[in-house]
Scaffold this active site. Structure first.
Site, short mmCIF file in Angstrom:
data_model
loop_
_atom_site.label_atom_id
_atom_site.label_comp_id
_atom_site.label_asym_id
_atom_site.label_seq_id
_atom_site.Cartn_x
_atom_site.Cartn_y
_atom_site.Cartn_z
N HIS A 308 58.44 62.71 11.93
CA HIS A 308 57.32 62.05 12.63
C HIS A 308 57.28 60.60 12.19
O HIS A 308 57.56 60.30 11.03
CB HIS A 308 55.99 62.74 12.27
CG HIS A 308 54.89 62.40 13.21
ND1 HIS A 308 54.11 61.28 13.03
CD2 HIS A 308 54.47 63.00 14.34
CE1 HIS A 308 53.23 61.22 14.02
NE2 HIS A 308 53.43 62.25 14.83
N ASP A 365 54.91 70.24 17.01
CA ASP A 365 55.64 70.96 18.05
C ASP A 365 56.60 72.01 17.52
O ASP A 365 57.19 72.74 18.30
CB ASP A 365 56.40 69.95 18.93
CG ASP A 365 55.46 69.24 19.86
OD1 ASP A 365 54.49 69.90 20.31
OD2 ASP A 365 55.66 68.06 20.14
N1 ACO Z 1 66.54 65.62 12.56
C1 ACO Z 1 67.46 64.98 11.80
N2 ACO Z 1 67.31 63.73 11.31
C2 ACO Z 1 66.17 63.10 11.61
C3 ACO Z 1 65.15 63.70 12.39
C4 ACO Z 1 65.36 65.02 12.86
N3 ACO Z 1 64.45 65.64 13.62
N4 ACO Z 1 64.13 62.84 12.53
C5 ACO Z 1 64.46 61.72 11.87
N5 ACO Z 1 65.71 61.88 11.30
C6 ACO Z 1 66.40 60.92 10.44
C7 ACO Z 1 66.99 59.77 11.23
O1 ACO Z 1 68.31 60.05 11.65
C8 ACO Z 1 66.93 58.65 10.22
O2 ACO Z 1 67.97 58.82 9.29
P1 ACO Z 1 68.68 57.52 8.61
O3 ACO Z 1 67.59 56.86 7.80
O4 ACO Z 1 69.78 58.07 7.79
O5 ACO Z 1 69.15 56.67 9.76
C9 ACO Z 1 65.62 58.94 9.46
O6 ACO Z 1 65.42 60.35 9.56
C10 ACO Z 1 64.40 58.20 10.05
O7 ACO Z 1 64.33 58.53 11.43
P2 ACO Z 1 63.79 57.56 12.56
O8 ACO Z 1 64.46 57.88 13.85
O9 ACO Z 1 63.85 56.13 12.08
O10 ACO Z 1 62.30 57.98 12.62
P3 ACO Z 1 61.28 57.62 13.76
O11 ACO Z 1 59.97 57.45 13.11
O12 ACO Z 1 61.78 56.48 14.57
O13 ACO Z 1 61.30 58.91 14.71
C11 ACO Z 1 60.81 61.01 15.64
C12 ACO Z 1 60.34 59.89 14.69
C13 ACO Z 1 61.13 60.44 17.01
C14 ACO Z 1 59.66 62.01 15.79
C15 ACO Z 1 62.06 61.70 15.02
O14 ACO Z 1 61.73 62.25 13.77
C16 ACO Z 1 62.64 62.78 15.94
O15 ACO Z 1 63.44 62.45 16.83
N6 ACO Z 1 62.23 64.07 15.75
C17 ACO Z 1 62.69 65.14 16.61
C18 ACO Z 1 61.88 65.14 17.90
C19 ACO Z 1 60.45 65.62 17.70
O16 ACO Z 1 60.20 66.63 17.06
N7 ACO Z 1 59.50 64.89 18.29
C20 ACO Z 1 58.08 65.25 18.27
C21 ACO Z 1 57.30 64.28 17.44
S1 ACO Z 1 55.60 64.80 17.38
C22 ACO Z 1 55.01 64.32 18.86
O17 ACO Z 1 55.39 63.35 19.44
C23 ACO Z 1 53.99 65.15 19.47
#
Ligand code: ACO
Length: 431
Positions: A308, A365
């Site tokens: 998140h 979720d």
């Molecule tokens: N699985 C694996 N790796 C992940 C995940 C994940 N679900 N989420 C983040 N990471 C990693 C990224 O690859 C990144 O790694 P790095 O530092 O080595 O490059 C690090 O964690 C930070 O991730 P960001 O993408 O910078 O985080 P951001 O805050 O931009 O994204 C998000 C948040 C979009 C929710 C992301 O965690 C994701 O895509 N999750 C999966 C989709 C999801 O569950 N979305 C629902 C969110 S809740 C809602 O909107 C109701």
């Protein structure tokens, strides 16, 4: 009122700008940079808005480090346990919990606005039976704007409140019709002898030839999910609603914009994506393979329902939903193999250095889709259900923005990295 000043210095030109700092009730203080461009000729650059507060708001507070979520000051745990979705919608909109008279008036008003114009039903016929429900929902929300365009005065608080009531009241009707259309079932009018959530289930699942009796366990679970999804500060869809609204567009069109944003699987679409992922994993023995894929930088697979932008701790909503999912399955005597896979996936991920170091926890979720599935709701309807609930937050945020005396159109700037000025050449002269 500013509590201190931050001075930003351009060491090249020697120019300085003094930026006031404001403290909110909770959370990080904000630096007011509105004079930055005037004084230094510079913009700020904050991809993904990770350090940008785009508005003032008194609706929702969340502390991502400690996993705290408050609506109008009330902890989500208390609302989830003691309140109901319609009351939480009132709270988001009005700032206070209703007394008995207010509650009765509110409930009555929402019932009275639950119908949609009869002609609107025809919009659904334009969609194929297998159209994605979020595409249909965005379309019909925008279509509702056409029925209330001339009569809506967005600068009049009373007209705005009427709109808010319409949005909250009509969403269950709009969403249920999507499911009915895709299933080849006739549309069902709301039944005002039923409460808000029961009415939704009735419009979704009643059979034309049979009396409909709602399952109280299902109603409780749905009420809970709707409460937990009602608002979540300035997330992508809410910010979209605010940005659209800042252009003074029709509020139903703003909701349609919010629906479109919510659809994405990085946002609300994750609830559907989680179920697809769990189905693909199939059995606990396959989990390590998917964990490895999630960690592999060359693979765009991510663990859906994990991570998140703001929560760097367990999402408090996920904690509540996890327990609710467990209780629901037990009370329905349902053995959902996917739940076992989900719990094992969570256990393994939370012990893995990759997820620990990045503070990636299950979000709202991760378990919500499992509850919907246990209630017999098809996976492609999960995100519309999220939208139904979130619409109350969207419209409360829109109301707050419209009433703000500093309200102005949202217009971000950019760092231009394109071609330098050049002259047009005729097609024959282009290489
Ligand atoms: N699985 C694996 N790796 C992940 C995940 C994940 N679900 N989420 C983040 N990471 C990693 C990224 O690859 C990144 O790694 P790095 O530092 O080595 O490059 C690090 O964690 C930070 O991730 P960001 O993408 O910078 O985080 P951001 O805050 O931009 O994204 C998000 C948040 C979009 C929710 C992301 O965690 C994701 O895509 N999750 C999966 C989709 C999801 O569950 N979305 C629902 C969110 S809740 C809602 O909107 C109701």
């Amino acid at each position: 009122m500013a509590t201190r000043i931050v001075t930003i210095t351009d060491h090249k030109s020697g120019k300085q700008v003094e930026c006031p700092v404001y403290e909110g009730e909770y959370g990080a203080p904000v630096i007011d940079i509105k004079n930055l461009y005037k004084e230094l000729g510079m913009f700020t650059f904050d991809l993904g808005y990770g350090s940008t507060a785009a508005c003032r708001s008194a609706i929702t507070y969340l502390d991502g480090e400690d996993g705290v979520l408050l609506h109008r000051g009330y902890p989500i745990e208390q609302l989830a346990e003691k309140s109901n979705f319609l009351e939480v919608s009132y709270l988001l909109l009005h700032g206070e919990l209703p007394n008995q008279v207010q509650s009765d008036e509110w409930t009555h008003a929402i019932k009275m606005h639950g119908m949609t114009h009869e002609h609107l039903s025809r919009f659904y016929q334009g969609y194929r039976y297998d159209a994605h429900p979020m595409s249909v929902l965005a379309g019909v929300c925008a279509a509702v704007a056409s029925y209330y365009h001339a009569s809506t005065d967005i600068h009049d608080p009373e007209s705005r409140m009427l709109t808010a009531r319409r949005v909250i009241a009509k969403m269950p009707n709009l969403v249920s019709k999507i499911y009915r259309h895709s299933s080849g079932l006739p549309f069902v009018y709301p039944d005002n002898s039923r409460d808000h959530v029961e009415n939704f289930m009735y419009m979704m699942f009643s059979w034309p030839t049979e009396p409909y009796v709602a399952n109280p366990v299902a109603l409780r679970a749905l009420n809970l999910l709707f409460i937990l999804h009602a608002d979540h500060e300035q997330n992508a869809s809410t910010s979209t609603v605010r940005l659209a609204g800042s252009a003074e567009t029709n509020p139903f069109a703003c909701v349609a914009a919010g629906v479109s944003t919510l659809w994405g699987k990085a946002h609300g679409g994750a609830n559907e994506a989680v179920i697809e992922m769990l189905a693909e994993i199939g059995e606990p023995k396959n989990i390590p393979k998917f964990i490895s894929r999630a960690k592999d930088k060359d693979d765009n697979f991510r663990l859906m329902g994990f991570g998140h932008r703001v929560y760097k701790n367990y999402d408090p909503r996920a904690k509540i939903i996890r327990q609710a999912c467990h209780d629901l399955l037990q009370s329905m005597n349902l053995n959902l193999p996917m739940f076992e896979v989900a719990m094992e996936l969570e256990r393994i991920a939370l012990e893995d250095e990759y997820f620990i170091s990045r503070k990636l926890y299950p979000n709202v979720d991760f378990y919500s889709g499992l509850i919907y599935q246990a209630l017999g709701i098809p996976a492609n309807m999960f995100t519309p259900m999220f939208a139904l609930a979130r619409a109350s937050g969207w419209i409360a945020q829109w109301m707050e923005m419209m009433a703000d005396s500093d309200f102005r159109i949202g217009r971000p700037r950019q760092l231009y990295i394109g071609a330098q000025r050049r002259d047009y050449t005729a097609v024959a002269d282009r290489g």
